[in-house]
Design an enzyme around this catalytic site. Structure first.
Site, short mmCIF file in Angstrom:
data_model
loop_
_atom_site.label_atom_id
_atom_site.label_comp_id
_atom_site.label_asym_id
_atom_site.label_seq_id
_atom_site.Cartn_x
_atom_site.Cartn_y
_atom_site.Cartn_z
CE1 TYR A 142 1.72 4.07 7.48
CE2 TYR A 142 1.41 3.58 5.16
CZ TYR A 142 1.00 3.47 6.48
OH TYR A 142 -0.14 2.76 6.77
CE LYS A 192 -12.14 12.77 9.13
NZ LYS A 192 -13.56 12.31 9.11
CG ASP A 224 -15.09 9.49 8.25
OD1 ASP A 224 -14.98 9.99 7.13
OD2 ASP A 224 -15.48 10.14 9.25
CG ASP A 248 -1.42 0.28 4.48
OD1 ASP A 248 -1.74 -0.85 4.08
OD2 ASP A 248 -0.54 0.46 5.35
CG ASP A 252 -4.66 -4.36 3.68
OD1 ASP A 252 -4.26 -4.59 2.53
OD2 ASP A 252 -3.91 -4.35 4.67
#
Length: 360
Positions: A142, A192, A224, A248, A252
């Protein structure tokens, strides 16, 4: 008597309704435990744009920077959707996070025993879930550079750079391990590393930091797999540590375990005294003024404020237990109402939680 200054940023929509209830609770515990709180209101979001033509005025930033902590309601309203992107209410959130250097986001996902039937998952899967997701908030894809959209080889090409400095990883890792020391002493670092170089560095630094916290069990999980495991077996997690974009998404996802966004608080911490506390739900402008929104997320955010900014663990626990008693006694706002429970409004929920605090 010790006094603390809190910047009160109610924001838009139902933001004032939920922060009013949080202030009600904060005043109750300050009376019970003999400390003073001074609240300084300021505008943020759409209401700030209406007054100053910017969603984050300098006056608001100055109040936030000088306060001992910041309590935020919510920003946003559909009537601002046609504004240019740089002055929309949501822009204020990124701006204040950057200005206060809020690098550590703490998002608990707790499933209360009385509310397990609200979860979209089976009750036996979510029962007793209590996860703390710690997300790095100021780095990663970001904020990485270079970034942009350009024409390359005759077609449009977009790019963002996922990057972390060692120091950024190290400081968020310390936050995670310190939080774990106050909980069940387990950290799952999510990355990852099988694909991304930046994740390999992340894993190396987290491993180094873990050596300073020998009581904490550390394990690793690819993002994942973590996304799957949060749904498959959420109780396996205590503290999840991860980067900005992974955090993020996972926070959620985890927020849905409880069955309502109206129950979930958050804290954003700095490496100075600056910290901001807010519910994770939006401003719900369609519900404004109806006395129906759930104030529990904001009340629990206020509890986190007392714990992480002022080291008042006992007061934090008192608020949490008072919320749980209200739920156990069958009180519900509309979003969590069930057969056989008593549906009440925003202010009434605040009153009941306040009574639970003061009768102890």
């Amino acid at each position: 008597m010790t006094a603390y200054n809190i910047a009160l940023l109610a924001g838009d929509g139902t933001g004032k309704e939920v922060t009013d209830e949080a202030v009600k609770i904060l005043k109750a515990v300050s009376e019970k435990y003999s400390f003073d709180l001074n609240f300084e209101p300021a505008l943020i979001g759409g209401c700030a744009y209406d007054e100053y033509k910017t969603p984050l005025p300098e006056s608001t930033l100055n109040i936030a920077k000088s306060a001992d902590a910041v309590l935020l309601g919510a920003v946003g309203d559909w009537k601002y959707d046609t504004l240019p992107p740089d002055v929309r209410p949501e822009k204020a959130l990124l701006g204040i996070r950057k200005a206060l250097n809020l690098f550590a986001n703490l998002r608990p996902a707790t499933v209360y025993p009385e509310l397990t039937s609200l979860s979209p998952l089976k009750e036996n899967v979510v029962a007793n879930t209590d996860i703390m997701i710690i997300r790095e908030l100021t780095g990663d894809v970001y904020f990485g550079t270079p970034k942009g959209i350009e024409t390359k080889n005759g077609e449009r090409y977009g790019y963002n750079n996922m990057c972390y400095f060692e120091s950024e990883i190290r400081r968020i890792a310390h936050v995670a391990f310190k939080v774990a020391m106050q909980r069940n002493k387990k950290v799952c670092s999510v990355d990852k590393a099988n694909v991304l170089d930046v994740s390999r560095l992340w894993r190396e630094i987290v491993t180094e930091v873990s050596k300073e916290y020998k009581e904490v069990e550390l394990n690793y999980m690819y993002v994942d797999n973590a996304a799957m495991q949060i749904i498959r077996n959420p109780k396996q997690f205590d503290v999840i540590l991860t980067g900005n974009i992974f955090g993020d998404i996972l926070s959620d996802e985890a927020s849905m375990l409880s069955g309502s966004l109206g129950l979930l608080p958050s804290a954003s911490l700095s490496d100075t005294k600056n910290a901001m506390y807010e519910p994770i739900h939006g401003s719900a402008p369609d519900l404004k003024g109806q006395n129906v929104v759930n104030p529990i997320a904001t009340i629990l955010s206020a509890a986190m404020l007392l714990k992480y900014s002022f080291n008042m663990n006992e007061v934090h626990d008192d608020i949490v237990n008072s919320v749980r008693k209200a739920l156990k006694d069958g009180y519900r706002t509309k979003d969590i109402a069930q057969d056989g429970t008593k549906t009440i409004g925003t202010s009434q929920m605040g009153d009941i939680i306040k009574q639970n605090i003061l009768i102890k």
